[in-house]
Design a protein around this motif. Structure first.
Motif, short mmCIF file in Angstrom:
data_model
loop_
_atom_site.label_atom_id
_atom_site.label_comp_id
_atom_site.label_asym_id
_atom_site.label_seq_id
_atom_site.Cartn_x
_atom_site.Cartn_y
_atom_site.Cartn_z
N SER A 17 0.83 -1.21 0.00
CA SER A 17 0.00 0.00 0.00
C SER A 17 0.86 1.25 0.00
CB SER A 17 -0.93 -0.01 1.21
OG SER A 17 -1.80 -1.12 1.16
N GLN A 20 2.17 1.80 -3.41
CA GLN A 20 1.19 2.39 -4.31
C GLN A 20 1.15 3.91 -4.18
OE1 GLN A 20 -0.79 1.11 -6.81
NE2 GLN A 20 0.57 -0.63 -6.48
N LYS A 24 2.12 6.59 -7.15
CA LYS A 24 1.27 7.71 -7.56
C LYS A 24 2.07 9.01 -7.56
CE LYS A 24 -2.55 10.05 -8.29
NZ LYS A 24 -3.14 10.14 -9.61
N VAL A 83 -5.18 1.56 1.10
CA VAL A 83 -4.72 2.51 0.08
C VAL A 83 -5.58 3.79 0.06
CG1 VAL A 83 -4.41 2.90 -2.40
CG2 VAL A 83 -3.51 0.82 -1.34
#
Length: 116
Positions: A17, A20, A24, A83
């Protein structure tokens, strides 16, 4: 699953998580024009995200060594809750009430999977 296996699975999901969120952030720094792609892929945030994913892979392998995949994989669904929370905190994305409703179902599903 014993407490150690559960902790390793949760650490794996936390690492994935976190990766991620870093993916981004690094995506905003990548220039997809052909002449600038390679240099932009060498940004620090992306490299850290990839390292975290590598560590998560080894944690996951430790979980899978002694845990049936059908049991261990239930934990990955927790990322669908984690997330959005992390993206709200670190990326200032909107966190909707339905995320929490979904999380209740996810946690119940993981509990049912592990208790069966």
């Amino acid at each position: 699953m014993n407490a150690t296996k559960i902790l390793l699975a949760l650490l794996t999901i936390l690492a994935l998580s976190t990766g991620q969120i870093l993916f981004k952030i690094s995506a905003a720094q990548i220039d997809f024009r052909l002449d600038r792609l390679i240099p932009s892929l060498l940004n620090q945030t992306l490299i850290i995200a990839l390292v975290i994913y590598g560590v998560a892979t080894f944690l996951w392998l430790a979980v899978l060594k002694t845990t049936p995949l059908s049991v261990a994989y239930a934990f990955t669904s927790l990322a669908f809750f984690l997330v959005p929370i992390l993206s709200s905190v670190f990326l200032h994305e909107a966190l909707k009430a339905r995320t929490f409703v979904g999380a209740i179902f996810i946690v119940c599903g993981v509990y049912i999977s592990l208790s069966a």
